[in-house]
Scaffold this active site. Structure first.
Site, short mmCIF file in Angstrom:
data_model
loop_
_atom_site.label_atom_id
_atom_site.label_comp_id
_atom_site.label_asym_id
_atom_site.label_seq_id
_atom_site.Cartn_x
_atom_site.Cartn_y
_atom_site.Cartn_z
N HIS A 141 0.89 6.10 2.09
CA HIS A 141 1.64 7.02 2.94
C HIS A 141 2.76 7.75 2.22
O HIS A 141 3.34 8.69 2.75
CB HIS A 141 2.12 6.30 4.20
CG HIS A 141 0.93 5.92 5.04
ND1 HIS A 141 0.06 6.87 5.52
CD2 HIS A 141 0.43 4.72 5.39
CE1 HIS A 141 -0.93 6.26 6.16
NE2 HIS A 141 -0.73 4.96 6.10
N THR A 177 -8.08 3.10 8.91
CA THR A 177 -9.26 2.24 8.96
C THR A 177 -9.26 1.47 10.28
O THR A 177 -8.43 0.60 10.49
CB THR A 177 -9.25 1.25 7.77
OG1 THR A 177 -8.85 1.97 6.60
CG2 THR A 177 -10.61 0.64 7.55
N ASN A 198 0.85 -1.19 0.00
CA ASN A 198 0.00 0.00 0.00
C ASN A 198 0.90 1.26 0.00
O ASN A 198 1.77 1.40 0.86
CB ASN A 198 -0.87 -0.06 1.27
CG ASN A 198 -1.79 1.13 1.40
OD1 ASN A 198 -1.37 2.26 1.24
ND2 ASN A 198 -3.03 0.88 1.72
N ARG A 230 -7.50 12.55 1.76
CA ARG A 230 -6.43 13.03 2.65
C ARG A 230 -5.05 12.60 2.17
O ARG A 230 -4.06 13.23 2.49
CB ARG A 230 -6.66 12.57 4.09
CG ARG A 230 -6.49 11.09 4.29
CD ARG A 230 -6.54 10.74 5.75
NE ARG A 230 -7.87 10.90 6.30
CZ ARG A 230 -8.28 10.25 7.39
NH1 ARG A 230 -7.45 9.46 8.04
NH2 ARG A 230 -9.49 10.40 7.85
N HIS A 288 -3.26 -4.79 7.95
CA HIS A 288 -3.43 -3.64 8.83
C HIS A 288 -2.50 -3.78 10.03
O HIS A 288 -2.67 -4.67 10.85
CB HIS A 288 -4.87 -3.41 9.31
CG HIS A 288 -5.10 -1.95 9.58
ND1 HIS A 288 -4.59 -1.32 10.69
CD2 HIS A 288 -5.71 -0.99 8.86
CE1 HIS A 288 -4.90 -0.05 10.64
NE2 HIS A 288 -5.57 0.18 9.54
N GLU A 291 -10.60 -9.86 3.49
CA GLU A 291 -9.32 -9.42 4.03
C GLU A 291 -9.49 -9.33 5.53
O GLU A 291 -10.37 -8.60 6.02
CB GLU A 291 -8.87 -8.08 3.47
CG GLU A 291 -7.52 -7.68 4.08
CD GLU A 291 -6.92 -6.41 3.53
OE1 GLU A 291 -7.19 -6.03 2.38
OE2 GLU A 291 -6.15 -5.79 4.29
N ARG A 330 -9.68 7.83 -0.25
CA ARG A 330 -10.66 8.14 0.80
C ARG A 330 -11.58 9.26 0.34
O ARG A 330 -11.19 10.11 -0.47
CB ARG A 330 -9.93 8.57 2.09
CG ARG A 330 -9.11 7.44 2.71
CD ARG A 330 -8.54 7.88 4.04
NE ARG A 330 -9.56 7.96 5.05
CZ ARG A 330 -9.74 7.05 6.02
NH1 ARG A 330 -8.94 6.01 6.12
NH2 ARG A 330 -10.71 7.20 6.89
N1 PXP Z 1 -5.63 -3.36 4.43
C1 PXP Z 1 -6.58 -2.41 4.56
C2 PXP Z 1 -8.00 -2.76 4.20
C3 PXP Z 1 -6.26 -1.12 5.00
O1 PXP Z 1 -7.23 -0.18 5.13
C4 PXP Z 1 -4.91 -0.81 5.28
C5 PXP Z 1 -4.55 0.57 5.70
O2 PXP Z 1 -4.73 1.46 4.65
C6 PXP Z 1 -3.95 -1.83 5.11
C7 PXP Z 1 -4.35 -3.09 4.71
C8 PXP Z 1 -2.52 -1.59 5.34
O3 PXP Z 1 -2.29 -1.28 6.68
P1 PXP Z 1 -0.88 -0.75 7.14
O4 PXP Z 1 -0.65 0.55 6.40
O5 PXP Z 1 -1.02 -0.58 8.60
O6 PXP Z 1 0.13 -1.79 6.73
#
Ligand code: PXP
Length: 239
Positions: free
Chosen positions: A10, A101, A7, A49, A191, A151, A45
Site C-alpha cells: 500500500h 485478495t 506487506n 495495480r 489479511h 497461510e 499482481r
Molecule cells: N496475506 C496475504 C496472502 C495477502 O494477500 C494480504 C493482502 O495483500 C495480506 C496477508 C495482508 O493483508 P492486510 O494488508 O489486510 O494486512
C-alpha cells in the site's frame, strides 16, 4: 514467539494513485527492517495495480531479513519468482475485479495447477506457502499439494459482524493451525489483521508468522502526519 512480516503493497498504492516517484516501497522496506520486522512482503499482481516489477527486484536486493513474494500461480509469476528467488512464495488466488485478495485458494477444485506450480517453485529451491481459508479440508489438500507452509486467511475473523461470529471464526483459525502443525507444516496468518485483532492471538503457539500490511501502513500515515506537517511548516515559514 511469532514473527511479523510486513506487506508494503500500500506504499505502492499511494504512489500509483498519482503516478509520482514517491513514496518508494523500497524505502518502506528499509524502514520495516529498521523497525525490527522479520520479513518484507510484496504482492505483484497481474494488473500491476500497486507493486511494479522494479519494486520486486529492488526489494529483493536490499532486504536482509527475508523477502516474501505473493503471487498467483501463473507461468509469468513462476518465471519471475524463479529469477528473483525470494525466501518464500505465497500463492494466492487473484481476481482482476477484487479490491484485495478476497478468499483463500480453493484446493478442492479439480486439476493439478496448484500442485504443479508448487513443484515448479520447489524445483527452483523456493519454499511455498498456500493462502487458504481456515478449513481442515483445505489444510489437508495443501499438504497433499506439496506446500511447506499454509497461510491462514484471517479476513472472516477480522470482518466478523458479531462477537459470536468472531469467536467462531477464531476457533476455525485455531483448528486449521493445529491441523497444519500436526501435518508438520509451517503456519502463517494474515489479511485484515489490525491493532485490535492481533491481541486475540496471545498464547497461540501454532502461528509462526503474521503477515500484515494495510493496518500498519494506515497507522504510519497517522503517526507520521504531525511530523510531516511540521517539516513542511518549517519550509513554508522559512520562505
Ligand atoms: N496475506 C496475504 C496472502 C495477502 O494477500 C494480504 C493482502 O495483500 C495480506 C496477508 C495482508 O493483508 P492486510 O494488508 O489486510 O494486512
Amino acid at each position: 514467539m511469532a514473527g511479523l512480516a510486513v506487506n508494503v503493497d500500500h506504499v505502492a498504492t499511494l504512489r500509483q494513485a498519482r503516478g509520482s516517484r514517491y513514496p518508494e516501497p523500497v524505502a518502506a522496506a528499509i524502514l520495516v527492517e529498521l523497525g525490527g520486522a522479520d520479513g518484507v512482503v510484496v504482492h505483484l499482481r497481474e494488473d500491476r495495480r500497486h507493486i511494479q516489477d522494479r519494486d520486486v527486484r529492488m526489494i529483493r536486493e536490499i532486504v536482509s531479513t527475508k523477502m516474501i513474494f505473493e503471487m498467483a500461480a501463473t507461468p509469468e509469476m513462476i518465471g519471475i519468482a524463479s529469477e528473483i528467488k525470494p525466501a518464500l512464495v505465497t500463492l494466492v488466488p487473484e481476481k482482476r475485479e477484487e479490491l484485495t485478495t478476497e478468499g483463500g485458494m480453493d484446493l478442492t477444485r479439480p486439476g493439478k495447477a496448484v500442485s504443479k506450480a508448487v513443484a515448479k517453485l520447489k524445483g527452483h529451491g523456493i519454499p511455498v506457502s498456500l493462502f487458504i481459508d481456515p478449513d481442515i479440508n483445505q489444510v489437508n489438500l495443501a499438504k497433499k499439494a506439496g506446500a511447506d507452509i499454509i497461510e491462514i486467511h484471517t479476513g472472516a475473523f477480522c470482518d466478523a459482524p458479531t462477537p459470536e461470529k468472531r469467536n467462531a471464526a477464531f476457533s476455525e483459525i485455531l483448528a486449521a493451525a493445529k491441523r497444519a502443525k500436526a501435518l508438520n507444516m509451517g503456519v502463517n496468518a494474515g489479511h485484515g489483521l489490525c491493532y485490535q485483532t492481533v491481541p486475540w492471538f496471545k498464547g497461540v503457539s501454532e502461528i509462526d508468522e503474521f503477515s500484515i500490511g494495510h493496518s500498519i501502513i494506515s497507522r504510519a500515515v497517522l503517526v507520521g502526519l504531525e511530523r510531516a506537517v511540521r517539516e513542511m511548516m518549517e519550509l513554508v515559514k522559512g520562505l
